[in-house]
Design a protein around this motif. Sequence first.
Motif, mmCIF file in Angstrom:
data_model
loop_
_atom_site.group_PDB
_atom_site.id
_atom_site.type_symbol
_atom_site.label_atom_id
_atom_site.label_comp_id
_atom_site.label_asym_id
_atom_site.label_seq_id
_atom_site.Cartn_x
_atom_site.Cartn_y
_atom_site.Cartn_z
ATOM 1 N N ALA A 1 -51.914 68.570 -77.042
ATOM 2 C CA ALA A 1 -52.629 67.874 -78.119
ATOM 3 C C ALA A 1 -53.579 66.827 -77.542
ATOM 4 O O ALA A 1 -54.737 66.710 -77.971
ATOM 5 N N ALA A 2 -53.114 66.060 -76.559
ATOM 6 C CA ALA A 2 -53.935 65.006 -75.957
ATOM 7 C C ALA A 2 -55.126 65.597 -75.215
ATOM 8 O O ALA A 2 -56.268 65.145 -75.380
ATOM 9 N N GLU A 3 -54.875 66.618 -74.404
ATOM 10 C CA GLU A 3 -55.957 67.217 -73.629
ATOM 11 C C GLU A 3 -56.949 67.956 -74.519
ATOM 12 O O GLU A 3 -58.155 67.910 -74.289
ATOM 13 N N GLY A 4 -56.455 68.623 -75.556
ATOM 14 C CA GLY A 4 -57.353 69.296 -76.492
ATOM 15 C C GLY A 4 -58.251 68.309 -77.219
ATOM 16 O O GLY A 4 -59.444 68.556 -77.396
ATOM 17 N N SER A 5 -57.669 67.183 -77.622
ATOM 18 C CA SER A 5 -58.447 66.144 -78.302
ATOM 19 C C SER A 5 -59.507 65.569 -77.366
ATOM 20 O O SER A 5 -60.677 65.435 -77.743
ATOM 21 N N ASN B 1 -65.610 65.741 -75.052
ATOM 22 C CA ASN B 1 -66.224 65.732 -73.729
ATOM 23 C C ASN B 1 -65.588 64.673 -72.832
ATOM 24 O O ASN B 1 -66.267 63.853 -72.243
ATOM 25 N N GLY B 2 -64.251 64.706 -72.766
ATOM 26 C CA GLY B 2 -63.560 63.678 -71.993
ATOM 27 C C GLY B 2 -62.340 64.198 -71.289
ATOM 28 O O GLY B 2 -62.096 65.410 -71.226
ATOM 29 N N LYS B 3 -61.588 63.239 -70.745
ATOM 30 C CA LYS B 3 -60.358 63.590 -70.032
ATOM 31 C C LYS B 3 -59.284 62.549 -70.321
ATOM 32 O O LYS B 3 -59.572 61.390 -70.605
ATOM 33 N N VAL B 4 -58.053 62.982 -70.249
ATOM 34 C CA VAL B 4 -56.903 62.102 -70.445
ATOM 35 C C VAL B 4 -56.700 61.303 -69.159
ATOM 36 O O VAL B 4 -56.647 61.875 -68.068
ATOM 37 N N ASP B 5 -56.601 59.986 -69.279
ATOM 38 C CA ASP B 5 -56.334 59.115 -68.136
ATOM 39 C C ASP B 5 -54.832 58.931 -67.933
ATOM 40 O O ASP B 5 -54.342 59.052 -66.813
ATOM 41 N N THR B 6 -54.115 58.617 -69.017
ATOM 42 C CA THR B 6 -52.669 58.411 -68.923
ATOM 43 C C THR B 6 -51.970 58.919 -70.181
ATOM 44 O O THR B 6 -52.529 58.874 -71.281
ATOM 45 N N LYS C 1 -48.163 57.692 -75.992
ATOM 46 C CA LYS C 1 -49.343 56.825 -76.049
ATOM 47 C C LYS C 1 -50.329 57.366 -75.028
ATOM 48 O O LYS C 1 -49.998 57.543 -73.860
ATOM 49 N N ILE C 2 -51.531 57.630 -75.493
ATOM 50 C CA ILE C 2 -52.543 58.297 -74.690
ATOM 51 C C ILE C 2 -53.737 57.362 -74.497
ATOM 52 O O ILE C 2 -54.189 56.703 -75.439
ATOM 53 N N HIS C 3 -54.256 57.345 -73.281
ATOM 54 C CA HIS C 3 -55.488 56.620 -72.960
ATOM 55 C C HIS C 3 -56.435 57.649 -72.362
ATOM 56 O O HIS C 3 -56.097 58.309 -71.373
ATOM 57 N N SER C 4 -57.607 57.848 -72.978
ATOM 58 C CA SER C 4 -58.576 58.836 -72.512
ATOM 59 C C SER C 4 -59.945 58.200 -72.376
ATOM 60 O O SER C 4 -60.251 57.218 -73.052
ATOM 61 N N GLU D 1 -72.894 58.216 -72.820
ATOM 62 C CA GLU D 1 -72.185 56.931 -72.752
ATOM 63 C C GLU D 1 -70.682 57.163 -72.810
ATOM 64 O O GLU D 1 -70.205 57.955 -73.619
ATOM 65 N N ASP D 2 -69.947 56.469 -71.935
ATOM 66 C CA ASP D 2 -68.495 56.588 -71.906
ATOM 67 C C ASP D 2 -67.843 55.649 -72.910
ATOM 68 O O ASP D 2 -68.319 54.533 -73.131
ATOM 69 N N PHE D 3 -66.743 56.120 -73.478
ATOM 70 C CA PHE D 3 -65.948 55.356 -74.438
ATOM 71 C C PHE D 3 -64.474 55.544 -74.101
ATOM 72 O O PHE D 3 -64.096 56.469 -73.399
ATOM 73 N N ILE D 4 -63.644 54.680 -74.663
ATOM 74 C CA ILE D 4 -62.192 54.764 -74.505
ATOM 75 C C ILE D 4 -61.574 55.221 -75.823
ATOM 76 O O ILE D 4 -61.939 54.735 -76.895
ATOM 77 N N VAL D 5 -60.624 56.139 -75.722
ATOM 78 C CA VAL D 5 -59.852 56.573 -76.886
ATOM 79 C C VAL D 5 -58.402 56.166 -76.645
ATOM 80 O O VAL D 5 -57.827 56.474 -75.599
ATOM 81 N N HIS D 6 -57.847 55.435 -77.591
ATOM 82 C CA HIS D 6 -56.417 55.124 -77.600
ATOM 83 C C HIS D 6 -55.795 55.979 -78.683
ATOM 84 O O HIS D 6 -56.286 56.008 -79.813
#
Length: 183
Positions: free
Chosen positions: A103-107, A112-117, A130-133, A140-145
């Motif tokens: 679910a995290a990686e698909g999201s 156009n991003g990657k899962v960090d943790t 809890k996912i940080h991507s 432009e890069d953004f953070i997804v929590h």
Amino acid sequence: MKSRFILALLAVVFCLSAFRFVQDWVVYSSKEGGYKISMPAAPVEQTRDINTAIGNVTMYMAMLEGESTDDNLLYMSAYTQYPADKISSTMTIEAQDRFFKGAAEGSAKSMNGKVDTIMVADYKGYPSRKIHSTVNFGGEDFIVHQQLILVRNNFYMLQTLTKLDKDDNAGVKKFLNSFTLVE
């Protein structure tokens, strides 16, 4: 003398009311998902049919887009009910890990991003992550929590999108911590 005091007091009250330092949040209630969550304003509801490996499911979403000057550019809560014999909080830990990771990686991939943790968490005894991507829109890069929660066969996804320099702001915590099941 008394009228000057009243005028001065009115001026102070007017000035204070013109500047609102604390934003009142609204509580959104999902009938389909049986939950409540706080957002800075009323979200827009949407539904989307999603084709998954186990068949089609319907995702019920509540989304609020922020302004470019806001700490968070997007708040989203979503609910999906899976077939209980396929996806459930009673699955093995390994199966839960695969489900949450997928679910995290698909999201992240869809943005156009990657899962960090991915951090193992718990919501009232139910499995959660809890996912940080890091994602990219228009160069432009953004953070997804995200917080992903599995309650029986009900899947909840809570998500914020923020600029890199606003990572882990108070609004993220307030939003994620406000999630409550209505049972």
